[in-house]
Design an enzyme around this catalytic site. Sequence first.
Site, mmCIF file in Angstrom:
data_model
loop_
_atom_site.group_PDB
_atom_site.id
_atom_site.type_symbol
_atom_site.label_atom_id
_atom_site.label_comp_id
_atom_site.label_asym_id
_atom_site.label_seq_id
_atom_site.Cartn_x
_atom_site.Cartn_y
_atom_site.Cartn_z
ATOM 1 N N CYS A 114 36.983 39.710 42.105
ATOM 2 C CA CYS A 114 37.234 40.784 42.471
ATOM 3 C C CYS A 114 38.924 40.375 42.355
ATOM 4 O O CYS A 114 39.432 39.309 42.371
ATOM 5 C CB CYS A 114 37.191 40.870 43.923
ATOM 6 N N GLU A 158 32.849 48.950 43.774
ATOM 7 C CA GLU A 158 34.046 49.841 44.061
ATOM 8 C C GLU A 158 33.603 50.558 45.447
ATOM 9 O O GLU A 158 34.595 50.790 46.189
ATOM 10 C CB GLU A 158 34.401 50.862 42.775
HETATM 11 C C1 NB4 Z 1 31.824 41.971 35.491
HETATM 12 C C2 NB4 Z 1 33.339 42.240 34.920
HETATM 13 N N1 NB4 Z 1 34.212 41.984 35.974
HETATM 14 C C3 NB4 Z 1 35.696 42.101 35.619
HETATM 15 N N2 NB4 Z 1 36.452 41.831 36.306
HETATM 16 N N3 NB4 Z 1 36.451 42.089 37.641
HETATM 17 C C4 NB4 Z 1 36.273 43.442 37.936
HETATM 18 O O1 NB4 Z 1 36.489 44.321 36.906
HETATM 19 C C5 NB4 Z 1 36.186 43.803 39.519
HETATM 20 C C6 NB4 Z 1 35.035 44.684 39.476
HETATM 21 C C7 NB4 Z 1 33.727 44.404 39.030
HETATM 22 C C8 NB4 Z 1 33.211 42.821 39.522
HETATM 23 C C9 NB4 Z 1 31.567 42.862 39.469
HETATM 24 C C10 NB4 Z 1 31.349 44.201 39.235
HETATM 25 C C11 NB4 Z 1 32.301 45.184 39.362
HETATM 26 C C12 NB4 Z 1 37.607 44.372 39.818
HETATM 27 N N4 NB4 Z 1 37.387 44.577 41.276
HETATM 28 O O2 NB4 Z 1 37.802 43.831 42.185
HETATM 29 C C13 NB4 Z 1 37.554 45.901 41.258
HETATM 30 O O3 NB4 Z 1 37.195 46.275 42.882
HETATM 31 C C14 NB4 Z 1 35.724 41.891 33.976
HETATM 32 F F1 NB4 Z 1 37.083 41.855 33.643
HETATM 33 C C15 NB4 Z 1 34.595 42.065 33.338
HETATM 34 N N5 NB4 Z 1 34.986 42.228 31.848
HETATM 35 C C16 NB4 Z 1 33.672 42.636 30.700
HETATM 36 C C17 NB4 Z 1 34.167 43.439 29.913
HETATM 37 N N6 NB4 Z 1 35.544 43.151 29.125
HETATM 38 C C18 NB4 Z 1 35.836 44.036 28.154
HETATM 39 C C19 NB4 Z 1 37.048 43.656 27.530
HETATM 40 O O4 NB4 Z 1 38.304 43.399 28.571
HETATM 41 C C20 NB4 Z 1 37.741 42.168 29.506
HETATM 42 C C21 NB4 Z 1 36.498 42.880 30.120
HETATM 43 C C22 NB4 Z 1 36.159 41.663 31.166
HETATM 44 N N7 NB4 Z 1 33.486 42.277 33.753
HETATM 45 NI NI NI Z 2 36.987 44.374 43.810
#
Ligand code: NB4
Ligand code: NI
Length: 187
Positions: A114, A158
């Site tokens: 997160c 979210e």
């Molecule tokens: C799974 C993932 N979680 C990343 N981060 N965490 C977040 O998004 C948190 C939200 C996610 C955590 C688990 C479910 C939702 C943010 N949250 O706290 C909002 O409440 C990533 F960054 C990521 N990816 C994969 C795709 N990639 C494409 C190219 O760019 C980098 C990107 C990295 N996958």
């Molecule tokens: Ni989060």
Amino acid sequence: MITMKDIIREGNPTLRAVAKEVALPLSDEDIKLGEEMMEFLHNSQDPVKAEELGLRGGVGLAAPQLDISKRIIAVHVPNGDLENPEPTLSAVMYNPKILSHSVQDACLGEGEGCLSVDREVPGYVVRHNKITLSYVDASGVKQKIRLKNYEAIVVQHEIDHLNGVMFYDHINQENPYALKDGVLVIE
Ligand SMILES: Cc1nc(NNC(=O)[C@H](CC2CCCC2)CN(O)CO)c(F)c(N2CCN3CCOC[C@@H]3C2)n1
Ligand code: NI
């Protein structure tokens, strides 16, 4: 433009509050906020911009993480197949609501993180595998969609933020990797 300094971290009470529904029709302010949240996700997924701006990668963001206790989320889930630039889900959602869900549960094999949590918290975060979701989109149109697997997991993470729930609230304290029968592990 939203950067990491705008994202509040655990300990800030806003992360534990239940966020308020946004008024309809959508205000210009709420529409602009949604656009900025989506821009953050795009920037965070662009290696050059993310490096330049010092952004952690994100596929979702909720308004309470910006210390704004409103029921607004943005999700931008890129296609697993990197050849295909089309994201599998990209939307700003106002007043999102889970209408129904599968009996089947699922979790990400890698666990979750997160942007508001500056530490690793290992363990499976068990969620619904499929959800039926209603929300108002950026044009003010009411949408009703069905999501499954990775996209469903992201949206549930979210929506949890809108209800003051953190991902680690779902992790089994005794055995973080305990799994009941039939839980789908999404790699
Ligand atoms: C799974 C993932 N979680 C990343 N981060 N965490 C977040 O998004 C948190 C939200 C996610 C955590 C688990 C479910 C939702 C943010 N949250 O706290 C909002 O409440 C990533 F960054 C990521 N990816 C994969 C795709 N990639 C494409 C190219 O760019 C980098 C990107 C990295 N996958
Ligand atoms: Ni989060």
